[in-house]
Design an enzyme around this catalytic site. Sequence first.
Site: not given
Ligand code: AMP
Length: 189
Positions: A13, A88, A127, A133, A145
């Site tokens: 994504k 989300r 990754r 990360r 997740r």
């Molecule tokens: P991502 O890079 O999008 O996978 O986001 C990494 C982490 O950031 C997620 O596992 C959540 O802990 C937090 N996060 C990112 N976007 C959101 C969102 N829209 N709502 C809640 N938590 C978020």
Amino acid sequence: MNLVFLGPPGSGKGTQAKRIAEKMNLLHLSTGDLLREAVKNGTALGKKAKKYMEAGELVPDELIVGIIEEKVASGELDNGYILDGFPRTVPQAEALKKMLKKNNSKLDKAILIDVADAEVINRLSSRAKIEGRADDADVSVVKNRLDVYKKQTQPIIDFYSGESILKKVNGLGNIDDITKRLHQAITGK
Ligand code: AMP
């Protein structure tokens, strides 16, 4: 064009949102990147978000909705955007709809990048090595997740399908081919 990209962690994504944003001259807004930056800089937001991110949980809706509200109000999103990682949860999707409406705006499409679970787990472990990360390196956090995605994020697919703006795109294969498929799904060209 106002777009939301949806898909499980490891669906590609973020990579694809960046490519499409560049190709279509849209603003790419990743809430994950924004939160990681806040944690790195030790801001008030970062301090609140850190423990949720480390556990693979979502940060509370009100934290993240407030940030998006500021972006909408600032006019930063006025020339078209891709939201990557937001919304989300269904309450986030509802809050987004409301704040856009208040701004006389709306989403054009919600794009779902479709990838099977087994592939996602493989991609996340590689990754972790490439991007370092922390939330990709620990298998139990990765599983959490995916669980969180299924329970809290997947219901958004029905939400956007109900609004007749959902487009599903196969996320398997070569990165360039997937970008082409996405571009076609978005523009019809
Ligand atoms: P991502 O890079 O999008 O996978 O986001 C990494 C982490 O950031 C997620 O596992 C959540 O802990 C937090 N996060 C990112 N976007 C959101 C969102 N829209 N709502 C809640 N938590 C978020």
